[in-house]
Design a protein around this motif. Structure first.
Motif, short mmCIF file in Angstrom:
data_model
loop_
_atom_site.label_atom_id
_atom_site.label_comp_id
_atom_site.label_asym_id
_atom_site.label_seq_id
_atom_site.Cartn_x
_atom_site.Cartn_y
_atom_site.Cartn_z
N TRP A 77 10.34 15.36 1.53
CA TRP A 77 10.82 15.33 0.14
C TRP A 77 11.33 13.94 -0.23
O TRP A 77 11.07 13.44 -1.32
N MET A 78 12.07 13.31 0.70
CA MET A 78 12.62 11.98 0.43
C MET A 78 11.51 11.00 0.07
O MET A 78 11.69 10.12 -0.78
N GLN A 79 10.36 11.15 0.71
CA GLN A 79 9.24 10.23 0.45
C GLN A 79 8.64 10.41 -0.94
O GLN A 79 7.88 9.56 -1.40
N THR A 80 9.00 11.50 -1.62
CA THR A 80 8.50 11.70 -2.99
C THR A 80 9.45 11.13 -4.04
O THR A 80 9.14 11.17 -5.22
N THR A 81 10.59 10.62 -3.60
CA THR A 81 11.57 10.08 -4.55
C THR A 81 11.40 8.57 -4.69
O THR A 81 10.89 7.90 -3.79
N ASP A 82 11.84 8.04 -5.82
CA ASP A 82 11.77 6.60 -6.04
C ASP A 82 12.62 5.84 -5.02
O ASP A 82 12.24 4.75 -4.57
N ALA A 83 13.75 6.39 -4.64
CA ALA A 83 14.68 5.70 -3.74
C ALA A 83 14.10 5.52 -2.34
O ALA A 83 14.42 4.52 -1.67
N TYR A 84 13.28 6.44 -1.88
CA TYR A 84 12.79 6.39 -0.49
C TYR A 84 11.28 6.23 -0.37
O TYR A 84 10.75 6.27 0.73
N TRP A 85 10.57 6.08 -1.49
CA TRP A 85 9.12 5.90 -1.45
C TRP A 85 8.80 4.65 -0.66
O TRP A 85 9.28 3.56 -0.96
N GLY A 86 8.01 4.76 0.42
CA GLY A 86 7.59 3.62 1.21
C GLY A 86 8.64 3.06 2.15
O GLY A 86 8.41 2.04 2.79
N VAL A 87 9.79 3.74 2.29
CA VAL A 87 10.83 3.28 3.21
C VAL A 87 10.39 3.63 4.62
O VAL A 87 10.16 4.80 4.95
N GLU A 88 10.31 2.61 5.46
CA GLU A 88 9.71 2.77 6.78
C GLU A 88 10.44 3.77 7.67
O GLU A 88 9.81 4.60 8.33
N TRP A 89 11.78 3.73 7.72
CA TRP A 89 12.50 4.63 8.63
C TRP A 89 12.33 6.08 8.23
O TRP A 89 12.32 6.95 9.09
#
Length: 141
Positions: A77-89
């Motif tokens: 779910w986090m990967q679908t948000t603007d804040a965590y999109w593409g965040v490697e960890w």
């Protein structure tokens, strides 16, 4: 959509763990790490008692699987948000949890087969119906 469905199932299991039937409740089967290790030692010596609910290793696996699947759903779910999109960890955590989940599932299947053979009962059927054979002397309710 699959991730949301899985997150819903984890939520349902958490609710059942708090307010479900006797053997589904966390308060009935969660054991201390010490008790779980003692049970593991008994199992290695083929002297483990039969539990009508979850045995201590099975209970630990329930907790581990819920944490892992919940973590996979959360990081997905986090990967679908603007804040965590593409965040490697976040991506790496999601992938690592998914890979570790496969190992945990394999261990769970091995544990179910071992306990089924050891205690002469079909644990897969018991997981579906919620019923095991009647207790005998030495069984732990």
């Amino acid at each position: 959509m699959a991730g949301y469905a899985v997150a819903g199932l984890v939520g349902l299991r958490l609710a059942l763990g708090l307010a479900g039937t006797r053997y589904a409740r966390f308060s009935q089967f969660i054991r201390s790490p010490r008790r779980t290790l003692l049970y593991a030692g008994d199992m290695l010596r083929h002297k483990e008692p039969r539990y009508l609910g979850h045995n201590p290793l099975g209970a630990a696996m329930v907790v581990l699987l819920l944490l892992m699947v919940g973590g996979i759903a959360l990081t997905g779910w986090m990967q679908t948000t603007d804040a965590y999109w593409g965040v490697e960890w976040v991506e790496e955590t999601h992938e690592a949890l998914a890979e570790l989940l496969l190992v945990a599932i394999a261990l769970h299947v091995v544990g179910v087969i071992h306990a089924s053979l050891r205690h002469h009962e079909n644990l897969v059927l018991a997981m579906i119906t919620g019923r095991k054979r009647a207790p005998a002397g030495g069984d732990i309710l």
